[in-house]
Every structure is written in structure tokens, then in C-alpha cells.
Design an enzyme around this catalytic site. Structure first.
Site: not given
Ligand code: CAA
Length: 264
Positions: A70, A115, A118, A138
Site C-alpha cells: 500500500a 498490500g 495480499e 507492515e
Molecule cells: N509506498 C510508497 N512508495 C513506495 C513504496 C510504498 N509501499 N515502496 C516503494 N516506494 C517508493 C520509494 O519511496 C521510492 O520513491 P522515491 O524514489 O521517490 O524515493 C521508490 O518507490 C523506489 O523505492 P526504493 O528507493 O525504496 O527502492 P529500493 O530498491 O531501495 O527498495 C523496497 C525496494 C525494498 C521494495 C523498498 O522500496 C521498500 O521497502 N518499500 C516498502 C515496502 C513495504 O513496507 N510495503 C508494505 C507497505 S504497508 C502495507 O502494504 C499495508 C497493508 O497491508 C495495507
């Protein structure tokens, strides 16, 4: 053929009855924000009403991510009421994906986190590219999963393993995903769509009404005890005998020829 272009996804039909939906929001690794969820809801609504659709392949644009979760930027300032509404809106959509009459297969390329994992779990099964990474991270953000992860993951894999992944946020790569039954198989990244289409063609060659009944039986039976669930199966089995596909399938077998199913 491209059926519709949205801002954050594409809906294509490469062959009659086979649908490919690609979440394509590269700047956020295909993260699901409200706009993307609304677009996905439009596609799912259209597919639910399409009696000619035989299979849905759901994937992510680019090679790095299926869906990275998400959208954290959108979520960070939500109030408790807004967060609950955001979660429930996506959960309803994922329930609608699960209830689609045709099989849905997630083709997971790269990250399927939060998400994203999921969303893959709302599909009937998962094919993982060799760079796939699954996880429910999460708890790293101080929240539990909100799009069905606490419910679907323990129903898909062993509950204890699901609890481990949900409570530690540990991510698993394609080989482990296959080993624990989260993904059905691993394929090379550049072969992912071709494998999905191959599976979709196999499904499309079967009796479409029967395939829909298999899916319905499983989902309706899950909330019931075994005896009630088997009764649901018997009802659907009986229903199949009102269909031209049953007549054709059995007649074709006895006449030693391939069946020509109508899909009803
Ligand atoms: N939401 C918003 N933006 C996201 C995102 C997310 N879930 N995942 C990645 N992005 C964005 C980053 O912020 C980044 O944006 P900028 O270039 O503007 O900084 C861009 O995508 C590229 O990401 P990274 O620079 O972080 O890329 P990376 O290769 O270094 O890492 C990754 C990749 C490991 C997937 C890392 O981006 C990450 O950990 N993302 C978050 C994953 C996460 O925690 N997902 C769960 C979200 S909570 C959820 O989903 C709740 C639910 O059940 C409803």
C-alpha cells in the site's frame, strides 16, 4: 489488444478470453494508492460482468516490483477512521477479485510486499519470477497488514509459518515461496508472462462453466464445516448437469473427439 488504459494500470486481452492486468506505477514500485485501487476496482467490475473472460493474469509493470505494498506516503497521515476506511475499501476490492468467476493468477515479478503480497494472495494461485520477493513487512512500519494478509496468508500456507512471516516481517525469495506453498512455481523473469499465458490457455481449453464451479465450490465451502461444504459441492455438481458443457464434454469423451465447449 489493449482494452483500456488507466493512469496506473493497463488492461489487455492478448487472446480471446485471456485478460492481463498490469499495475504500472513505476515511480512508487507499483504501490497501491487510492487512485490505483479505484482503477483496479473498475477493471474488476468489468471482468466480473464479462461472461467470455476465461482467465485473469495480474502482474506488475517493470521488472523490479509486482506491487511494493500500500502507498506509505498516502497512509502516513491517515486518521484512525480514514485508515479503517482505506483498509476496508481495499479489502472489499480484494474480496471481489477473489470472487471473480474466472481463475485469477498472480504473476509476481520482483517485490510483492504488504498490500502486494495480499493482492497476490487474493488470486487463485501465484507464479513467481526468479527475482520475486514476498513479505508482510507492515510490522516494520508499526502497523498490522490491512488488506487481508492476517487472514489469507494463514489460509494459504501453514498457519505457524504465516504467523512467523507476519510477526517478524521476514521476506522470502522465490525458492522458499515455492517450498512453503505460497507460490506454485518459479520461472525465469523473462518467461513469466509466457508461462501465465500457457496456464491461462490450458484453463480456457477446459469446460468454462466447470472451471467457474470449481472456484465457486472452494470459496463458498471455506466458511462451512466439511459436511456443509460437501453439500455445496453436490449442489454445484448437480447444477453442472443442467449445462450444455456437461452434455458436450461427456458426449465428446464417448465419441472419442475433443469437446467444443460453449462456456455455459
Ligand atoms: N509506498 C510508497 N512508495 C513506495 C513504496 C510504498 N509501499 N515502496 C516503494 N516506494 C517508493 C520509494 O519511496 C521510492 O520513491 P522515491 O524514489 O521517490 O524515493 C521508490 O518507490 C523506489 O523505492 P526504493 O528507493 O525504496 O527502492 P529500493 O530498491 O531501495 O527498495 C523496497 C525496494 C525494498 C521494495 C523498498 O522500496 C521498500 O521497502 N518499500 C516498502 C515496502 C513495504 O513496507 N510495503 C508494505 C507497505 S504497508 C502495507 O502494504 C499495508 C497493508 O497491508 C495495507
Amino acid at each position: 489488444m489493449t482494452l483500456a488504459r488507466y493512469q496506473n494500470l493497463r488492461h489487455e486481452q492478448p487472446e480471446p478470453g485471456l485478460h492481463v492486468v498490469t499495475i504500472d506505477r513505476p515511480r512508487a514500485l507499483n504501490a497501491l494508492d487510492s487512485a490505483t485501487l479505484a482503477e483496479l476496482a473498475c477493471v474488476v467490475g468489468a471482468l466480473a460482468a464479462d461472461r467470455t473472460a476465461r482467465a485473469l493474469l495480474l502482474t506488475g509493470g517493470g521488472t523490479k516490483a509486482f506491487v511494493a505494498g500500500a502507498d506509505i506516503s498516502e497512509m502516513q497521515s491517515l486518521s484512525p477512521d480514514q485508515a479503517r476506511a482505506f483498509s476496508w475499501k481495499a479489502s472489499r476490492l480484494f474480496l471481489d477479485i477473489e470472487a471473480l468467476p474466472m481463475p485469477a493468477i498472480a504473476l509476481v515479478n520482483g517485490y510483492a510486499l504488504g498490500g502486494g503480497c495480499e493482492l497476490a494472495l487474493a488470486c487463485d494461485w501465484i507464479v513467481a519470477a526468479d527475482n520475486a520477493v514476498f513479505g508482510q513487512p507492515e510490522v516494520n512500519l508499526g502497523i498490522p497488514p490491512g488488506f487481508g494478509g492476517t487472514q489469507r496468508l494463514p489460509r494459504r500456507i501453514a498457519p505457524g509459518k504465516a504467523m512467523e512471516l507476519l510477526m517478524t516481517g521476514r521476506q522470502v525469495k522465490a525458492d522458499e515461496a515455492v517450498a512453503i506453498g505460497l507460490a506454485n512455481e518459479k520461472v525465469a523473469g523473462d518467461a513469466l508472462l509466457a508461462r501465465g499465458l500457457e496456464l491461462a490457455r490450458t484453463i480456457a481449453s477446459k469446460g468454462p462453466f466447470a472451471v467457474r464451479l470449481v472456484k465457486q465450490a472452494w470459496h463458498r465451502g471455506q466458511a462451512l464445516d466439511l459436511a456443509q461444504a460437501c453439500a455445496v459441492e453436490s449442489d454445484l455438481f448437480g447444477l453442472a448437469f443442467s449445462s450444455p458443457d456437461q452434455t458436450e464434454g461427456m458426449r465428446a469423451f464417448l465419441e472419442k473427439r475433443p469437446p467444443a465447449f460453449e462456456g455455459r
